[in-house]
Motif scaffolding. Sequence first.
Motif, short mmCIF file in Angstrom:
data_model
loop_
_atom_site.label_atom_id
_atom_site.label_comp_id
_atom_site.label_asym_id
_atom_site.label_seq_id
_atom_site.Cartn_x
_atom_site.Cartn_y
_atom_site.Cartn_z
N HIS A 292 0.83 -1.20 0.00
CA HIS A 292 0.00 0.00 0.00
C HIS A 292 0.87 1.25 0.00
CE1 HIS A 292 -2.74 3.08 1.63
NE2 HIS A 292 -3.72 2.33 1.21
N TRP B 128 -9.78 -1.30 5.70
CA TRP B 128 -9.66 0.07 5.19
C TRP B 128 -8.47 0.18 4.23
CZ3 TRP B 128 -12.65 3.85 4.27
CH2 TRP B 128 -12.14 5.11 3.99
N ASN B 129 -7.37 -0.49 4.57
CA ASN B 129 -6.20 -0.50 3.68
C ASN B 129 -6.56 -1.03 2.30
OD1 ASN B 129 -4.05 0.64 4.97
ND2 ASN B 129 -2.93 -1.24 5.31
N THR C 202 -8.88 1.45 0.28
CA THR C 202 -8.17 2.60 -0.27
C THR C 202 -7.15 2.18 -1.33
OG1 THR C 202 -6.65 2.52 1.63
CG2 THR C 202 -8.49 4.08 1.74
N ILE D 96 -6.29 5.33 -3.48
CA ILE D 96 -6.25 6.50 -2.59
C ILE D 96 -5.09 6.34 -1.62
CG2 ILE D 96 -7.51 7.83 -0.86
CD1 ILE D 96 -10.09 6.62 -2.06
N SER E 88 -4.15 6.76 1.39
CA SER E 88 -4.49 7.02 2.79
C SER E 88 -3.40 6.42 3.69
CB SER E 88 -5.86 6.42 3.13
OG SER E 88 -5.78 5.02 3.09
N ALA F 79 -9.60 11.66 2.45
CA ALA F 79 -9.28 10.30 2.91
C ALA F 79 -8.48 10.35 4.21
CB ALA F 79 -8.50 9.56 1.84
N THR G 151 -9.94 8.47 7.64
CA THR G 151 -9.29 7.17 7.85
C THR G 151 -9.46 6.66 9.28
OG1 THR G 151 -7.67 7.35 6.08
CG2 THR G 151 -7.05 6.01 7.96
#
Length: 342
Positions: free
Chosen positions: A25, A99-100, A103, A108, A110, A316, A320
Amino acid sequence: MDLVLVLVIATVAIALFFDYTNGFHDAANAIATSVSTRALTPRIALTMAGILNFVGALLGVGVAKTIKDILSGFDNITAQSQSHALTVVLSALVGAIVWNLITWYFGIPSSSSHALIGGLIGVGLAAGVTVDWDKVVDKVAIPMVLSPALGFGGAFIIMTTIMWLFRRANPHTVNRGFRLSQTVSAAALSLGHGLQDAQKTMGVIVLALIAGGYHTSANDDIPLWVILSAAGAISLGTMSGGMRIMRTMGRRIIALDPPRGFAAESTAAIVLYGMAIGAHAPVSTTHTMTSAVMGAGATKRFSAVRWGVARGIITAWVITIPAAAAVGALTYVILRIFIPGN
């Protein structure tokens, strides 16, 4: 094999998976500018970043201890409540991972760091575990605002200085020189990424070991196997890439030239080192680097930065922690139904 041991193994495995997702990520944060300016090829950049992520993870444990202490009261866990404490840690990790992945899918950039912290806070509130709000304010909230400001301002100042120093130089020669310099600045940023982000996983693993009775809060050491496994996971994740987010960082915010890439990378690296070593604060590599890119790009002219893209990224950033907290809390509510001892 008893339930507590199973939960400890599962939590450690999921923590390392989170570390891996953190690597792919956030890989773009360290190398996007070098790739977009053609200072490095994607393959060489990813390999270099992966190796230096591993090395950076071995350079300190201050951030890991900060993460470990966000939720307090784990030193008074009884044998009967171990499975509940492990459910808390497991739920926080799931919230951060979900969430990772969301995004990452939408490209995104984030913060994995704030996703993890949000997960811990959300589960702590849902489970009635004490959240150390003083530590959250001092080590998370204030640095969360300060590090992007330092990134933007520092990159703007460094790039302005470069423009003045080389104002009479041949642009082609300057670009070629800074393209080589970016190899160094990208390496420094990769080292800082490992120093910051791998430690966050170390802190969660130690929290799981404390919850399971395999470590004590009084023991402030981070076991060597925890350090090495977290370093290895983030390194492998980084080597597996992050092209979606790389496109956002490298081109969509602003098309950088080598001097601006160097200014952004070197500034972000300095901020990451300072926060990790000086303040033991788990700041976001993503926030810091994105702000530095904006700061370096703004020296061309403020309209050169695509503020619409930047606005989406900032949105974002803002959501987060609460989003990961909500997912973590929901996960806790679900898991406690199915895991005995809750």
